[in-house]
Motif scaffolding. Structure first.
Motif, PDB file in Angstrom:
ATOM      1  N   GLN A  21       0.863  -1.188   0.000  1.00  0.00           N
ATOM      2  CA  GLN A  21       0.000   0.000   0.000  1.00  0.00           C
ATOM      3  C   GLN A  21       0.893   1.229   0.000  1.00  0.00           C
ATOM      4  N   ARG A  51       0.781   5.380   0.950  1.00  0.00           N
ATOM      5  CA  ARG A  51       0.003   6.391   1.663  1.00  0.00           C
ATOM      6  C   ARG A  51       0.710   7.733   1.509  1.00  0.00           C
ATOM      7  N   SER A  63       3.012  12.500   5.315  1.00  0.00           N
ATOM      8  CA  SER A  63       2.387  13.445   6.239  1.00  0.00           C
ATOM      9  C   SER A  63       3.378  13.824   7.333  1.00  0.00           C
ATOM     10  N   TYR A 107       5.107   9.323  -1.008  1.00  0.00           N
ATOM     11  CA  TYR A 107       4.306   8.300  -0.338  1.00  0.00           C
ATOM     12  C   TYR A 107       5.207   7.454   0.558  1.00  0.00           C
ATOM     13  N   TRP A 141       3.794   0.693   2.712  1.00  0.00           N
ATOM     14  CA  TRP A 141       3.346  -0.137   3.821  1.00  0.00           C
ATOM     15  C   TRP A 141       3.018  -1.534   3.314  1.00  0.00           C
TER      16      TRP A 141
END
Length: 177
Positions: free
Chosen positions: A11, A13, A16, A65, A68
C-alpha cells in the motif's frame, strides 16, 4: 513471497507530518540504502527532506508516499514523484527506496507502479524519468520491469553540488512507453 503476492499486500500512503514518516527517513538514512546517492545525510538534512516531502503535494508539484505492507505496523519504504527540469523541459522525476530487509520481494516495483498510476491521474506532464546510478542493478531492473525506455547514460546532479553517473529511464505517461 512472489511479486504477485507482494503487489496485493503493498500500500502507498501520502506523506504526512506523522512521526512514523520522519522515523522512516531516519531508518532509510543508512549507508547500504544511500551508497548510490552520496551517502547518509545529517539529522538536519533528514528533517529538511521530511518537510519537503510533506510540502510537495500542497505545492501541486508531485507527491511523496510511504510504503506499507498490509500486515506490518510501520512503513518500510518510500516512493514518489516530483517536478524536475530535464533537457529544457519540465518532467516528473520518480524515486523509491525500500528498507534492506524488505528488498527483493517485488515491494519496490509494486509501490512504484502505484505511484506511476497516481502521476498519470495528474495529467500534468507527459514524461516521467528515473535516474538510477549505472551501478544500481536493483533500481535499473525496476525501471525495465515497469516499462521505462532506456534513453542512455548521463551525469545527473544529486545531491546538489555532486554529479552521479546515471541511466536515464523515461516513461511516457500518456502512452505507457
Amino acid at each position: 513471497m512472489g511479486n504477485h503476492a507482494a503487489g496485493s499486500q503493498v500500500q502507498i500512503r501520502p506523506w504526512s507530518e506523522d512521526h512514523l514518516h520522519l522515523e522512516l527517513l531516519y531508518r532509510l538514512n543508512v549507508p547500504e540504502m544511500l551508497e548510490h546517492l552520496g551517502g547518509p545525510e545529517s539529522d538536519e538534512q533528514v528533517e529538511k527532506r521530511h518537510k519537503r516531502y510533506v510540502k510537495v503535494q500542497s505545492l501541486g508539484s508531485g507527491c511523496m508516499y510511504s510504503i506499507w505492507l498490509a500486515d506490518h505496523p510501520v512503513p518500510i519504504g518510500n516512493a514518489g514523484f516530483w517536478e524536475s527540469g530535464w533537457q529544457g523541459s519540465t518532467i516528473y522525476e520518480i524515486g523509491w527506496g525500500v528498507l534492506p530487509s524488505f528488498q527483493q520481494r517485488g515491494i519496490a516495483s509494486a509501490a512504484t507502479a502505484a505511484v506511476i498510476e497516481q502521476a498519470k491521474q495528474q495529467k500534468k506532464h507527459r514524461f516521467m524519468h528515473a535516474f538510477p546510478s549505472v551501478d544500481n542493478p536493483g533500481s535499473n531492473a525496476i525501471c525495465r520491469k515497469l516499462g521505462f525506455a532506456f534513453m542512455g547514460e548521463c551525469d545527473f546532479e544529486y545531491p546538489k553540488g555532486s554529479f552521479m553517473h546515471c541511466n536515464d529511464w523515461r516513461l511516457d505517461l500518456e502512452s505507457g512507453v
